[in-house]
Design a protein around this motif. Structure first.
Motif, PDB file in Angstrom:
ATOM      1  N   PHE A   9     -10.213 -36.167  97.532  1.00  0.00           N
ATOM      2  CA  PHE A   9      -9.743 -34.890  98.074  1.00  0.00           C
ATOM      3  C   PHE A   9     -10.614 -33.734  97.570  1.00  0.00           C
ATOM      4  N   THR A  13     -12.856 -31.387  99.948  1.00  0.00           N
ATOM      5  CA  THR A  13     -12.616 -29.940  99.915  1.00  0.00           C
ATOM      6  C   THR A  13     -13.888 -29.183  99.552  1.00  0.00           C
ATOM      7  N   CYS A  50      -3.719 -18.915 100.614  1.00  0.00           N
ATOM      8  CA  CYS A  50      -3.523 -20.368 100.740  1.00  0.00           C
ATOM      9  C   CYS A  50      -2.189 -20.821 100.166  1.00  0.00           C
ATOM     10  N   THR A  54       0.417 -23.431 101.795  1.00  0.00           N
ATOM     11  CA  THR A  54       0.824 -24.611 101.027  1.00  0.00           C
ATOM     12  C   THR A  54       2.340 -24.720 100.986  1.00  0.00           C
ATOM     13  N   PHE A 130      -4.038 -27.608 106.834  1.00  0.00           N
ATOM     14  CA  PHE A 130      -3.321 -28.180 105.690  1.00  0.00           C
ATOM     15  C   PHE A 130      -2.417 -29.321 106.155  1.00  0.00           C
ATOM     16  N   PHE A 134      -3.406 -32.663 104.135  1.00  0.00           N
ATOM     17  CA  PHE A 134      -2.652 -33.004 102.935  1.00  0.00           C
ATOM     18  C   PHE A 134      -1.873 -34.323 103.006  1.00  0.00           C
ATOM     19  N   PHE A 156      -7.027 -27.445  96.154  1.00  0.00           N
ATOM     20  CA  PHE A 156      -7.786 -26.840  97.256  1.00  0.00           C
ATOM     21  C   PHE A 156      -8.161 -25.401  96.905  1.00  0.00           C
ATOM     22  N   SER A 160     -11.988 -24.112  96.198  1.00  0.00           N
ATOM     23  CA  SER A 160     -12.466 -23.064  97.115  1.00  0.00           C
ATOM     24  C   SER A 160     -12.804 -21.788  96.349  1.00  0.00           C
TER      25      SER A 160
END
Length: 205
Positions: A9, A13, A50, A54, A130, A134, A156, A160
């Motif tokens: 992941f 990302t 974000c 989320t 997402f 996810f 994430f 980022s």
């Protein structure tokens, strides 16, 4: 705990965050035009947004999965399809990168933070992304799904933030390199395609 999933992941990302897109190009333009701290203010706003996406995905998807276990399969199929669609969109797009910063308006740091936050929160494509990404990386049989979504969301955000901040801090060097090496746009275009398709296949399998 499946740490291999978390590592995969993070790599996925990272590849997507470093590939030129509207958000990191905007950060680059702000830093080039007005200075590093203006780019960092934009980054902080974008990443903070974000957390909203989320939360929406974490609670929404967890409730749906509890209602019906087959919905989880449907969500994963949707995710793979959406990622393949994104790969197609990138494939059809132009690989040439425009770095004209002459018309970037100067705003205060608080205004840039607010703008970055709203750019992210008001973009429904972030929630869709997402939702697509996810569920395929849920990594534990013991932790609640909400907790796992938040772990993925925070990972994430952290990845980022590091990459976007690096873009802000190294704006001059990055822009000079991109102007000298026109093929870099083509490289990142195919990097995005490979990552999107790779994650979609991973989710399906």
């Amino acid at each position: 705990m499946n740490y291999d999933l978390l590592i995969s992941f993070v790599f996925a990302t990272s590849a997507l965050a470093i590939s030129p897109g509207p958000d990191n190009i905007y950060v680059l333009m702000q830093s080039m035009s007005h200075g590093k701290k203006f780019g960092l203010a934009t980054v902080s706003g974008l990443i903070s947004g974000c957390l909203v996406h989320t939360t929406l995905v974490a609670f929404g998807v967890s409730v749906l999965i509890k209602e019906n276990e087959y919905i989880y399969l449907i969500i994963k199929l949707f995710g793979a399809t959406y990622l393949l669609y994104l790969a197609y969109k990138v494939f059809k797009s132009d690989s040439e990168l425009s770095l004209n910063s002459n018309h970037v308006k100067k705003k205060t740091l608080s205004q840039l933070f607010k703008q970055g936050f709203l750019m992210n929160v008001l973009n429904p494509k972030v929630s869709l992304f997402f939702l697509a990404l996810f569920p395929g990386f849920l990594f534990s049989n013991s932790l609640s799904q909400v907790t796992q979504f938040y772990v993925l969301g925070l990972l994430f955000m952290a990845v980022s933030f590091i990459i976007f901040s690096s873009i802000a801090l190294l704006a001059g060097t990055i822009s000079s390199y991109m102007k000298k090496h026109h093929q870099v746009g083509l490289f990142f275009k195919w990097l995005q395609i490979i990552v999107f398709v790779g994650i979609a296949v991973f989710i399906l399998l």
